[in-house]
Design a protein around this motif. Structure first.
Motif, PDB file in Angstrom:
ATOM      1  N   LEU A 166       0.819  -1.206   0.000  1.00  0.00           N
ATOM      2  CA  LEU A 166       0.000   0.000   0.000  1.00  0.00           C
ATOM      3  C   LEU A 166       0.857   1.262   0.000  1.00  0.00           C
ATOM      4  CD1 LEU A 166      -2.846  -1.013   2.492  1.00  0.00           C
ATOM      5  CD2 LEU A 166      -2.897  -1.004  -0.014  1.00  0.00           C
ATOM      6  N   MET A 167       1.955   1.235   0.734  1.00  0.00           N
ATOM      7  CA  MET A 167       2.823   2.399   0.782  1.00  0.00           C
ATOM      8  C   MET A 167       3.471   2.644  -0.570  1.00  0.00           C
ATOM      9  SD  MET A 167       3.424   4.596   3.130  1.00  0.00           S
ATOM     10  CE  MET A 167       3.520   5.985   2.009  1.00  0.00           C
ATOM     11  N   ASP A 168       3.849   1.570  -1.232  1.00  0.00           N
ATOM     12  CA  ASP A 168       4.441   1.716  -2.563  1.00  0.00           C
ATOM     13  C   ASP A 168       3.418   2.219  -3.576  1.00  0.00           C
ATOM     14  OD1 ASP A 168       6.969   0.995  -1.781  1.00  0.00           O
ATOM     15  OD2 ASP A 168       6.782  -1.094  -2.383  1.00  0.00           O
ATOM     16  N   ALA A 169       2.156   1.834  -3.393  1.00  0.00           N
ATOM     17  CA  ALA A 169       1.102   2.332  -4.269  1.00  0.00           C
ATOM     18  C   ALA A 169       0.915   3.835  -4.085  1.00  0.00           C
ATOM     19  CB  ALA A 169      -0.204   1.592  -4.001  1.00  0.00           C
ATOM     20  N   VAL A 170       0.916   4.277  -2.832  1.00  0.00           N
ATOM     21  CA  VAL A 170       0.803   5.707  -2.548  1.00  0.00           C
ATOM     22  C   VAL A 170       1.971   6.460  -3.176  1.00  0.00           C
ATOM     23  CG1 VAL A 170       0.877   7.451  -0.721  1.00  0.00           C
ATOM     24  CG2 VAL A 170      -0.539   5.394  -0.429  1.00  0.00           C
ATOM     25  N   TYR A 171       3.161   5.921  -3.005  1.00  0.00           N
ATOM     26  CA  TYR A 171       4.370   6.552  -3.572  1.00  0.00           C
ATOM     27  C   TYR A 171       4.260   6.661  -5.097  1.00  0.00           C
ATOM     28  CZ  TYR A 171       9.319   7.291  -4.665  1.00  0.00           C
ATOM     29  OH  TYR A 171      10.500   7.803  -5.135  1.00  0.00           O
ATOM     30  N   GLY A 178       3.985  14.774  -1.786  1.00  0.00           N
ATOM     31  CA  GLY A 178       2.697  15.429  -1.622  1.00  0.00           C
ATOM     32  C   GLY A 178       1.868  14.844  -0.492  1.00  0.00           C
ATOM     33  N   GLN A 179       0.673  15.382  -0.347  1.00  0.00           N
ATOM     34  CA  GLN A 179      -0.221  14.997   0.735  1.00  0.00           C
ATOM     35  C   GLN A 179      -1.039  13.756   0.377  1.00  0.00           C
ATOM     36  OE1 GLN A 179      -2.666  18.426   1.627  1.00  0.00           O
ATOM     37  NE2 GLN A 179      -1.058  19.424   2.828  1.00  0.00           N
ATOM     38  N   TRP A 180      -1.226  12.920   1.389  1.00  0.00           N
ATOM     39  CA  TRP A 180      -2.111  11.764   1.222  1.00  0.00           C
ATOM     40  C   TRP A 180      -2.802  11.479   2.545  1.00  0.00           C
ATOM     41  CZ3 TRP A 180      -1.214   6.671   3.362  1.00  0.00           C
ATOM     42  CH2 TRP A 180      -0.039   6.564   4.118  1.00  0.00           C
ATOM     43  N   ALA A 181      -3.902  10.774   2.482  1.00  0.00           N
ATOM     44  CA  ALA A 181      -4.684  10.468   3.676  1.00  0.00           C
ATOM     45  C   ALA A 181      -5.108   9.012   3.662  1.00  0.00           C
ATOM     46  CB  ALA A 181      -5.915  11.373   3.744  1.00  0.00           C
ATOM     47  N   ILE A 182      -5.487   8.527   4.827  1.00  0.00           N
ATOM     48  CA  ILE A 182      -5.976   7.159   4.967  1.00  0.00           C
ATOM     49  C   ILE A 182      -7.447   7.211   5.373  1.00  0.00           C
ATOM     50  CG2 ILE A 182      -5.837   5.032   6.330  1.00  0.00           C
ATOM     51  CD1 ILE A 182      -2.830   5.562   6.618  1.00  0.00           C
ATOM     52  N   LEU A 183      -8.271   6.420   4.711  1.00  0.00           N
ATOM     53  CA  LEU A 183      -9.671   6.229   5.106  1.00  0.00           C
ATOM     54  C   LEU A 183      -9.807   4.800   5.602  1.00  0.00           C
ATOM     55  CD1 LEU A 183     -12.637   7.104   5.272  1.00  0.00           C
ATOM     56  CD2 LEU A 183     -12.906   6.331   2.894  1.00  0.00           C
ATOM     57  N   SER A 184      -9.940   4.641   6.918  1.00  0.00           N
ATOM     58  CA  SER A 184      -9.964   3.319   7.533  1.00  0.00           C
ATOM     59  C   SER A 184     -11.400   2.912   7.860  1.00  0.00           C
ATOM     60  CB  SER A 184      -9.096   3.338   8.792  1.00  0.00           C
ATOM     61  OG  SER A 184      -9.000   2.049   9.358  1.00  0.00           O
ATOM     62  N   ALA A 185     -11.522   1.771   8.546  1.00  0.00           N
ATOM     63  CA  ALA A 185     -12.826   1.280   8.999  1.00  0.00           C
ATOM     64  C   ALA A 185     -13.093   1.879  10.376  1.00  0.00           C
ATOM     65  CB  ALA A 185     -12.831  -0.249   9.023  1.00  0.00           C
ATOM     66  N   THR A 186     -13.157   1.058  11.416  1.00  0.00           N
ATOM     67  CA  THR A 186     -13.325   1.590  12.765  1.00  0.00           C
ATOM     68  C   THR A 186     -11.954   1.821  13.397  1.00  0.00           C
ATOM     69  OG1 THR A 186     -13.340  -0.544  13.913  1.00  0.00           O
ATOM     70  CG2 THR A 186     -15.432   0.224  12.988  1.00  0.00           C
ATOM     71  N   ASP A 240      -4.666  20.325  -1.295  1.00  0.00           N
ATOM     72  CA  ASP A 240      -3.526  19.795  -2.040  1.00  0.00           C
ATOM     73  C   ASP A 240      -3.420  18.266  -1.938  1.00  0.00           C
ATOM     74  OD1 ASP A 240      -2.689  22.356  -2.836  1.00  0.00           O
ATOM     75  OD2 ASP A 240      -1.622  22.659  -0.950  1.00  0.00           O
ATOM     76  N   LEU A 241      -4.467  17.651  -1.458  1.00  0.00           N
ATOM     77  CA  LEU A 241      -4.461  16.191  -1.306  1.00  0.00           C
ATOM     78  C   LEU A 241      -4.301  15.520  -2.668  1.00  0.00           C
ATOM     79  CD1 LEU A 241      -4.904  14.057   0.978  1.00  0.00           C
ATOM     80  CD2 LEU A 241      -7.303  13.962   0.236  1.00  0.00           C
ATOM     81  N   LYS A 242      -3.430  14.491  -2.699  1.00  0.00           N
ATOM     82  CA  LYS A 242      -3.189  13.772  -3.949  1.00  0.00           C
ATOM     83  C   LYS A 242      -3.799  12.375  -3.962  1.00  0.00           C
ATOM     84  CE  LYS A 242       1.077  15.800  -5.793  1.00  0.00           C
ATOM     85  NZ  LYS A 242       2.455  15.455  -6.264  1.00  0.00           N
ATOM     86  N   VAL A 243      -3.724  11.686  -2.829  1.00  0.00           N
ATOM     87  CA  VAL A 243      -4.149  10.282  -2.796  1.00  0.00           C
ATOM     88  C   VAL A 243      -4.851   9.969  -1.481  1.00  0.00           C
ATOM     89  CG1 VAL A 243      -3.322   7.881  -2.656  1.00  0.00           C
ATOM     90  CG2 VAL A 243      -2.395   9.409  -4.391  1.00  0.00           C
ATOM     91  N   ILE A 244      -5.897   9.165  -1.570  1.00  0.00           N
ATOM     92  CA  ILE A 244      -6.520   8.547  -0.400  1.00  0.00           C
ATOM     93  C   ILE A 244      -6.263   7.051  -0.481  1.00  0.00           C
ATOM     94  CG2 ILE A 244      -8.687   7.999   0.772  1.00  0.00           C
ATOM     95  CD1 ILE A 244      -9.796  10.658  -0.299  1.00  0.00           C
ATOM     96  N   CYS A 245      -5.783   6.481   0.602  1.00  0.00           N
ATOM     97  CA  CYS A 245      -5.569   5.038   0.683  1.00  0.00           C
ATOM     98  C   CYS A 245      -6.606   4.471   1.649  1.00  0.00           C
ATOM     99  CB  CYS A 245      -4.154   4.713   1.158  1.00  0.00           C
ATOM    100  SG  CYS A 245      -3.828   2.937   1.274  1.00  0.00           S
ATOM    101  N   ALA A 246      -7.454   3.579   1.168  1.00  0.00           N
ATOM    102  CA  ALA A 246      -8.517   2.991   1.990  1.00  0.00           C
ATOM    103  C   ALA A 246      -8.305   1.482   2.090  1.00  0.00           C
ATOM    104  CB  ALA A 246      -9.883   3.293   1.391  1.00  0.00           C
ATOM    105  N   PRO A 247      -7.741   1.013   3.207  1.00  0.00           N
ATOM    106  CA  PRO A 247      -7.497  -0.418   3.369  1.00  0.00           C
ATOM    107  C   PRO A 247      -8.736  -1.157   3.881  1.00  0.00           C
ATOM    108  CG  PRO A 247      -6.589   0.749   5.236  1.00  0.00           C
ATOM    109  CD  PRO A 247      -7.184   1.796   4.328  1.00  0.00           C
ATOM    110  N   THR A 248      -9.896  -0.790   3.362  1.00  0.00           N
ATOM    111  CA  THR A 248     -11.174  -1.375   3.741  1.00  0.00           C
ATOM    112  C   THR A 248     -12.075  -1.424   2.526  1.00  0.00           C
ATOM    113  OG1 THR A 248     -13.271  -0.823   4.841  1.00  0.00           O
ATOM    114  CG2 THR A 248     -11.654   0.929   4.688  1.00  0.00           C
ATOM    115  N   THR A 249     -12.717  -2.555   2.278  1.00  0.00           N
ATOM    116  CA  THR A 249     -13.526  -2.716   1.063  1.00  0.00           C
ATOM    117  C   THR A 249     -14.723  -1.777   1.045  1.00  0.00           C
ATOM    118  OG1 THR A 249     -14.749  -4.558   2.066  1.00  0.00           O
ATOM    119  CG2 THR A 249     -12.824  -5.120   0.736  1.00  0.00           C
TER     120      THR A 249
END
Length: 364
Positions: A166-171, A178-186, A240-249
């Motif tokens: 996931l980190m390599d995907a963000v990179y 640049g800026q990135w954020a994580i959208l998680s579950a609980t 300036d957000l570039k990517v959201i990484c969501a490790p939840t379906t």
């Protein structure tokens, strides 16, 4: 490979005749029991099937979660094929309290094993210890409990491997800065937290990622609407957000729709179901998610079922070094987990992109 999930439907009279031996399929008076599916071959006393089989329960995180439903399908498939009874429990909410209520119901029913995807790593301990004290074998899949609350963890992929992927995907998608954020579950989800920590460790441990800025970890609680709201909030807050990484379906599906509908320049990656994400996968401006990862949730459920069977029949105890054959899935060995317990690994995360998404979208 698409698998046909076979399900035996019992008539009302047969269900009624089993209440004395197995307990009620629907936990009346239990507001957190959630959706419940019970399948079995000819039922005998104490939930055992007529050929001497046992009763195996799977407790997912919550009702309405497609990943959970596919995992349960795989679990049910194996148990039925082995002549046992499968009880599928989908709690109504993705909370520890809802799962505790379900566990207590299963203890009362006298099931032989419980395989659970934990909504909280520690909050289930008392209930699961009670289950084990009653002779019920306990394993967890997808999201682990603490070591005292399980005999073994059926892990879909190594935590470090998921964090690295996931980190390599963000990179890659940000271009390395640049800026990135994580959208998680609980905020209590053990698997989500472990993967997020692995991502942070990967980023902090390598100068390669020094130009990336993690601005926020948001929590959508594995609810579509809340995940949608959190995605919109991230877009509004970080221009300036570039990517959201969501490790939840659930989260990745909700975020993909927001980004694509709004024609946002922000891109997405994470862990998603091909069937839900196919319309969003593509490496162009028209698609919100260049690529994502996952494993086969059906196979995760199948491995959870084989593990449950092996625990019940005594082939394994859950200790490090135990080995068993999981049907046509092959041989597995139990290894030490980072938390002091034990686990087995289903396999490495698989990359889904525009070159293969059409092949997989009809599979799961």
């Amino acid at each position: 490979m698409k698998r046909r999930i076979l399900s035996a439907i019992l008539c009302a009279g047969l269900v009624a005749s089993m209440v004395m031996g197995c307990g009620s399929n629907n936990d009346s008076g239990d507001s957190n029991s959630g959706s419940d599916t019970k399948t079995e071959s000819e039922a005998g006393d104490n939930g055992d099937s007529g050929d001497g089989g046992k009763t195996y329960a799977i407790v997912t995180k919550a009702a309405g979660n497609p990943f959970n439903e596919k995992t349960a399908e795989g679990f049910q498939e194996v148990i039925e094929a082995q002549g046992g009874t499968a009880i599928v429990k989908h709690p109504e909410a993705a909370t520890a309290d809802a799962q505790v209520s379900v566990i207590q119901s299963l203890i009362s029913q006298g099931v032989d094993s419980i395989c659970i995807a934990a909504n909280d790593e520690n909050a289930l301990q008392a209930a699961l210890e009670e289950a084990m004290a009653a002779g019920i074998k306990v394993c967890c899949e997808d999201s682990k409990t603490n070591p005292d609350s399980r005999q073994v963890f059926v892990n879909q992929a190594g935590v470090a491997e998921i964090g690295q992927a996931l980190m390599d995907a963000v990179y890659d998608i940000t271009g390395g800065e640049g800026q990135w954020a994580i959208l998680s579950a609980t905020s209590q989800a053990a698997n989500q937290n472990a993967w997020i920590e692995a991502m942070k460790s990967t980023m902090e441990g390598d100068e390669k990622y020094s130009k990336l800025e993690l601005v926020e970890v948001a929590y959508g609680d594995d609810e579509p609407q809340k995940s949608t709201d959190q995605t919109q909030a991230l877009l509004a807050k970080y221009k300036d957000l570039k990517v959201i990484c969501a490790p939840t379906t659930v989260g990745i599906n909700a975020a993909a729709k927001v980004l694509q509908d709004e024609k946002s320049s922000v891109k997405l990656t994470g862990l998603g179901l091909p069937s839900e994400m196919a319309e969003y996968i593509g490496d162009d401006d028209a698609h919100s998610c260049p690529y994502m990862y996952l494993w086969n949730p059906i196979d995760l459920g199948r491995l959870g079922a084989y593990t449950s069977i092996a625990l019940v029949d005594g082939t394994i105890t859950g200790k490090e070094g135990d080995k068993f054959t999981a049907g046509d899935m092959g041989d597995y060995e139990i290894v030490a987990a980072d938390d002091g317990g034990t686990e087995m690994i289903l396999g490495a995360p698989f990359k889904f992109d525009s070159s293969n998404i059409d092949e997989w979208k009809d599979v799961y």
